[in-house]
Design a protein around this motif. Structure first.
Motif, PDB file in Angstrom:
ATOM      1  N   ASP A   1       2.720  -3.266  10.218  1.00  0.00           N
ATOM      2  CA  ASP A   1       1.854  -4.239  10.896  1.00  0.00           C
ATOM      3  C   ASP A   1       0.574  -3.597  11.440  1.00  0.00           C
ATOM      4  O   ASP A   1      -0.520  -4.137  11.256  1.00  0.00           O
ATOM      5  N   PRO A   2       0.630  -2.413  12.087  1.00  0.00           N
ATOM      6  CA  PRO A   2      -0.609  -1.824  12.616  1.00  0.00           C
ATOM      7  C   PRO A   2      -1.375  -0.959  11.610  1.00  0.00           C
ATOM      8  O   PRO A   2      -2.362  -0.325  11.975  1.00  0.00           O
ATOM      9  N   TYR A   3      -0.946  -0.921  10.348  1.00  0.00           N
ATOM     10  CA  TYR A   3      -1.587  -0.048   9.358  1.00  0.00           C
ATOM     11  C   TYR A   3      -3.034  -0.457   9.089  1.00  0.00           C
ATOM     12  O   TYR A   3      -3.368  -1.647   9.022  1.00  0.00           O
ATOM     13  N   THR A   4      -3.854   0.572   8.888  1.00  0.00           N
ATOM     14  CA  THR A   4      -5.212   0.386   8.371  1.00  0.00           C
ATOM     15  C   THR A   4      -5.251   0.921   6.938  1.00  0.00           C
ATOM     16  O   THR A   4      -4.281   1.521   6.452  1.00  0.00           O
ATOM     17  N   LEU A   5      -6.372   0.745   6.287  1.00  0.00           N
ATOM     18  CA  LEU A   5      -6.535   1.293   4.944  1.00  0.00           C
ATOM     19  C   LEU A   5      -6.344   2.812   4.962  1.00  0.00           C
ATOM     20  O   LEU A   5      -5.748   3.384   4.040  1.00  0.00           O
ATOM     21  N   ASP A   6      -6.801   3.466   6.009  1.00  0.00           N
ATOM     22  CA  ASP A   6      -6.644   4.917   6.110  1.00  0.00           C
ATOM     23  C   ASP A   6      -5.178   5.326   6.213  1.00  0.00           C
ATOM     24  O   ASP A   6      -4.786   6.379   5.702  1.00  0.00           O
ATOM     25  N   ASP A   7      -4.368   4.525   6.883  1.00  0.00           N
ATOM     26  CA  ASP A   7      -2.930   4.824   6.947  1.00  0.00           C
ATOM     27  C   ASP A   7      -2.314   4.799   5.554  1.00  0.00           C
ATOM     28  O   ASP A   7      -1.511   5.670   5.195  1.00  0.00           O
ATOM     29  N   TRP A   8      -2.672   3.784   4.774  1.00  0.00           N
ATOM     30  CA  TRP A   8      -2.166   3.708   3.404  1.00  0.00           C
ATOM     31  C   TRP A   8      -2.641   4.896   2.589  1.00  0.00           C
ATOM     32  O   TRP A   8      -1.875   5.481   1.813  1.00  0.00           O
ATOM     33  N   LYS A   9      -3.893   5.267   2.742  1.00  0.00           N
ATOM     34  CA  LYS A   9      -4.424   6.420   2.014  1.00  0.00           C
ATOM     35  C   LYS A   9      -3.647   7.682   2.385  1.00  0.00           C
ATOM     36  O   LYS A   9      -3.290   8.485   1.515  1.00  0.00           O
TER      37      LYS A   9
ATOM     38  N   ASP B   1      -0.524   7.988   3.401  1.00  0.00           N
ATOM     39  CA  ASP B   1       0.802   7.975   2.788  1.00  0.00           C
ATOM     40  C   ASP B   1       0.737   8.168   1.277  1.00  0.00           C
ATOM     41  O   ASP B   1       1.536   8.902   0.691  1.00  0.00           O
ATOM     42  N   ILE B   2      -0.199   7.493   0.641  1.00  0.00           N
ATOM     43  CA  ILE B   2      -0.279   7.543  -0.819  1.00  0.00           C
ATOM     44  C   ILE B   2      -0.700   8.923  -1.304  1.00  0.00           C
ATOM     45  O   ILE B   2      -0.109   9.471  -2.248  1.00  0.00           O
ATOM     46  N   PHE B   3      -1.691   9.512  -0.668  1.00  0.00           N
ATOM     47  CA  PHE B   3      -2.120  10.852  -1.078  1.00  0.00           C
ATOM     48  C   PHE B   3      -1.013  11.871  -0.837  1.00  0.00           C
ATOM     49  O   PHE B   3      -0.804  12.774  -1.653  1.00  0.00           O
ATOM     50  N   LEU B   4      -0.284  11.730   0.267  1.00  0.00           N
ATOM     51  CA  LEU B   4       0.822  12.652   0.545  1.00  0.00           C
ATOM     52  C   LEU B   4       1.941  12.484  -0.481  1.00  0.00           C
ATOM     53  O   LEU B   4       2.443  13.470  -1.038  1.00  0.00           O
ATOM     54  N   ALA B   5       2.333  11.246  -0.747  1.00  0.00           N
ATOM     55  CA  ALA B   5       3.415  11.004  -1.710  1.00  0.00           C
ATOM     56  C   ALA B   5       3.050  11.526  -3.089  1.00  0.00           C
ATOM     57  O   ALA B   5       3.877  12.154  -3.772  1.00  0.00           O
ATOM     58  N   ALA B   6       1.824  11.279  -3.519  1.00  0.00           N
ATOM     59  CA  ALA B   6       1.396  11.755  -4.841  1.00  0.00           C
ATOM     60  C   ALA B   6       1.459  13.271  -4.929  1.00  0.00           C
ATOM     61  O   ALA B   6       1.792  13.828  -5.980  1.00  0.00           O
ATOM     62  N   SER B   7       1.171  13.961  -3.826  1.00  0.00           N
ATOM     63  CA  SER B   7       1.190  15.428  -3.833  1.00  0.00           C
ATOM     64  C   SER B   7       2.602  15.989  -3.883  1.00  0.00           C
ATOM     65  O   SER B   7       2.789  17.181  -4.153  1.00  0.00           O
ATOM     66  N   LYS B   8       3.615  15.150  -3.647  1.00  0.00           N
ATOM     67  CA  LYS B   8       5.002  15.597  -3.632  1.00  0.00           C
ATOM     68  C   LYS B   8       5.794  15.094  -4.840  1.00  0.00           C
ATOM     69  O   LYS B   8       7.022  15.030  -4.805  1.00  0.00           O
ATOM     70  N   GLY B   9       5.098  14.744  -5.909  1.00  0.00           N
ATOM     71  CA  GLY B   9       5.780  14.383  -7.146  1.00  0.00           C
ATOM     72  C   GLY B   9       6.235  12.951  -7.233  1.00  0.00           C
ATOM     73  O   GLY B   9       6.967  12.589  -8.165  1.00  0.00           O
ATOM     74  N   ILE B  10       5.814  12.104  -6.299  1.00  0.00           N
ATOM     75  CA  ILE B  10       6.194  10.691  -6.304  1.00  0.00           C
ATOM     76  C   ILE B  10       5.133   9.908  -7.064  1.00  0.00           C
ATOM     77  O   ILE B  10       3.939  10.055  -6.808  1.00  0.00           O
TER      78      ILE B  10
ATOM     79  N   TRP C   1       1.555 -11.615   7.854  1.00  0.00           N
ATOM     80  CA  TRP C   1       0.555 -10.552   7.762  1.00  0.00           C
ATOM     81  C   TRP C   1       0.811  -9.589   6.603  1.00  0.00           C
ATOM     82  O   TRP C   1      -0.050  -8.774   6.281  1.00  0.00           O
ATOM     83  N   GLN C   2       1.972  -9.673   5.960  1.00  0.00           N
ATOM     84  CA  GLN C   2       2.308  -8.683   4.938  1.00  0.00           C
ATOM     85  C   GLN C   2       1.419  -8.740   3.693  1.00  0.00           C
ATOM     86  O   GLN C   2       1.092  -7.675   3.137  1.00  0.00           O
ATOM     87  N   PRO C   3       0.981  -9.897   3.201  1.00  0.00           N
ATOM     88  CA  PRO C   3       0.081  -9.880   2.036  1.00  0.00           C
ATOM     89  C   PRO C   3      -1.181  -9.054   2.254  1.00  0.00           C
ATOM     90  O   PRO C   3      -1.662  -8.388   1.321  1.00  0.00           O
ATOM     91  N   ALA C   4      -1.711  -9.047   3.466  1.00  0.00           N
ATOM     92  CA  ALA C   4      -2.908  -8.260   3.746  1.00  0.00           C
ATOM     93  C   ALA C   4      -2.613  -6.763   3.674  1.00  0.00           C
ATOM     94  O   ALA C   4      -3.444  -5.971   3.207  1.00  0.00           O
ATOM     95  N   ARG C   5      -1.423  -6.365   4.123  1.00  0.00           N
ATOM     96  CA  ARG C   5      -1.052  -4.945   4.041  1.00  0.00           C
ATOM     97  C   ARG C   5      -0.830  -4.529   2.588  1.00  0.00           C
ATOM     98  O   ARG C   5      -1.191  -3.416   2.196  1.00  0.00           O
ATOM     99  N   VAL C   6      -0.236  -5.392   1.804  1.00  0.00           N
ATOM    100  CA  VAL C   6      -0.051  -5.089   0.385  1.00  0.00           C
ATOM    101  C   VAL C   6      -1.399  -4.940  -0.305  1.00  0.00           C
ATOM    102  O   VAL C   6      -1.596  -4.035  -1.137  1.00  0.00           O
ATOM    103  N   ALA C   7      -2.347  -5.799   0.040  1.00  0.00           N
ATOM    104  CA  ALA C   7      -3.693  -5.694  -0.538  1.00  0.00           C
ATOM    105  C   ALA C   7      -4.320  -4.338  -0.198  1.00  0.00           C
ATOM    106  O   ALA C   7      -4.936  -3.690  -1.055  1.00  0.00           O
TER     107      ALA C   7
END
Length: 439
Positions: free
Chosen positions: A43-51, A53-62, A74-80
């Motif tokens: 719920d409190p995530y920003t675009l930077d929070d997603w970035k 997590d995604i950059f970290l996960a990608a660096s670990k073979g995910i 509010w979840q559709p906005a977070r998915v976007a």
């Protein structure tokens, strides 16, 4: 078992388990490693929070996040934002996993939100495709009828009939013998394959029962490091553990690698499910009232072990070890100990007898070495060959955990994790794992 009275001040005997090189099967097709991601905790995530997590996960073979989406408005906005962040990263993928424990499915129009999600992202460059089709999954959904008469018709009408193709791999909790009656499924996700369902070590048996009934369809297997949830009857009424002892994370990966010809996708459970203590990502976002057993218990020390095993799963070959590493985890309090009266109204979790008071260690060595684990009077020492080895240490008194690697009587690596102290007097019933890894 209560070791406190029996083993106090005792020196623990040598205990080691060295992994020999596994006989790996050929790679018949592309393999994916994905991580289950609870959008409900963002719920409190920003675009930077997603970035982050995604950059970290990608660096670990995910390769991708399986986005567990529910009914919050509010979840559709977070998915976007998640898809936008994945596009910024470039190669990272996402796919939708509808949480049918939270979404309605009792009438035909209840399928509209699912179709909207699928249609919004099916053409997105960061949508994970399987066999050229958008991958779609679920958590549960075996009781959904969407106003129809049977499960197969329900899901076919909801997300497949007269629509562009998708590759549907749900996590239906059904008897595998019924898979033949569910042609709507292009595969199955075995959610409870990630943990042993009793007081025994993890096996490939539950996977085999699913595979033998799938008729060649896709199989997605779960892999998880831990499970502890601690909600009282005044909230979600979930208070139990699954057995994480005996190197669950490592041994589950080794089973999937040994059987990789049969497994299309390995799904890590989870990136951020704090409520069930099996998160491997950073603790941020909105916790589901799990702060009492999550705060102070960072699990990111598991991520480089995930990277090591995921490379072997995807390529069919274990990666070369170029640096000595130590990975440690365990509980901080005895399973049989009680907190002060009135400190924890929820009570000791069910199945608490399934876990031992131990530290679990996985060691990656570039060459043979002597490895020592210590906590107070307990010591375990083993001469290990190059490669991946496993050791364990019983915890019997108040102490601080440490580990060291030595060659030619000289210490070459020492790990003394801050906060990894075993205490016989727990403040609450906290069966979460404390995790640490050398740099």
């Amino acid at each position: 078992m209560n070791l406190l009275a029996l083993l106090a001040l005792a020196v623990v005997c040598l205990a080691s388990d060295v992994q020999r090189p596994l006989e790996l099967a050929a790679n018949p097709s592309t393999k994916y490693v994905v991580a289950h991601f609870i959008v409900g905790n963002t719920d409190p995530y920003t675009l930077d929070d997603w970035k982050q997590d995604i950059f970290l996960a990608a660096s670990k073979g995910i390769d991708a996040f399986s986005l567990n989406v529910g009914s919050d408005p509010w979840q559709p906005a977070r998915v976007a934002d998640a898809y936008s962040a994945a596009k910024m990263q470039g190669s990272f993928k996402l796919f939708l996993s509808f949480d049918m424990s939270a979404m309605k499915c009792d009438a035909e129009d209840a399928a509209a939100p699912l179709r909207t999600y699928i249609d919004t992202y099916r053409k997105h460059p960061n949508q994970l495709l399987f066999n050229g089709k958008p991958l779609v999954s679920t958590f549960a959904g075996q009781n959904c009828l969407f106003g129809t008469g049977d499960l197969n018709s329900a899901w076919n009408t909801a997300i497949k009939a007269n629509r562009e193709p998708i590759h549907f791999i749900p996590a239906f909790f059904v008897d595998p013998a019924t898979f033949r009656d569910l042609p709507v499924m292009d595969g199955i996700f075995q959610w409870n394959s990630a943990w042993p369902m009793g007081n025994y070590d993890i096996t490939f048996g539950p996977d085999s029962s699913y595979l033998s009934n799938l008729g060649g369809r896709s199989y997605m297997a779960g892999v998880s490091p831990w499970f502890f949830t601690h909600y009282g009857p005044d909230t979600w009424n979930k208070n139990w553990i699954y057995r994480g002892d005996n190197f669950l994370l490592a041994k589950r990966w080794e089973l999937l690698i040994q059987n990789r010809n049969s497994v299309s996708i390995a799904q890590i459970m989870t990136w951020n499910d704090f409520g069930e203590s099996h998160y491997v990502g950073p603790i941020h976002g909105a916790q589901p009232n799990s702060q009492a057993w999550v705060n102070g218990f960072d699990h990111q020390g598991w991520l480089d072990l995930v990277l090591y095993y995921s490379q072997a799963f995807k390529t069919g070959k274990y990666p070369a070890i170029t640096k000595d590493r130590i990975f440690l985890w365990g509980r901080l309090y005895p399973a049989s100990a009680d907190p002060p009266p009135g400190a924890d109204h929820v009570g000791r979790p069910d199945h608490w007898q399934w876990t031992s008071d131990k530290v679990w260690a996985v060691v990656l060595l570039i060459s043979p070495a002597t490895v020592t684990l210590k906590c107070g009077s307990s010591t375990s020492t083993a001469a290990l060959p190059a490669g991946l080895g496993k050791m364990q240490l019983s915890l019997v008194s108040n102490c601080a955990v440490s580990a060291a690697v030595a060659r030619k009587n000289a210490t070459v690596l020492s790990l003394v994790p801050s906060g990894f102290g075993f205490s016989k007097t727990p403040p609450t019933y906290n069966f979460n794992a404390f995790v640490a890894a050398s740099p």
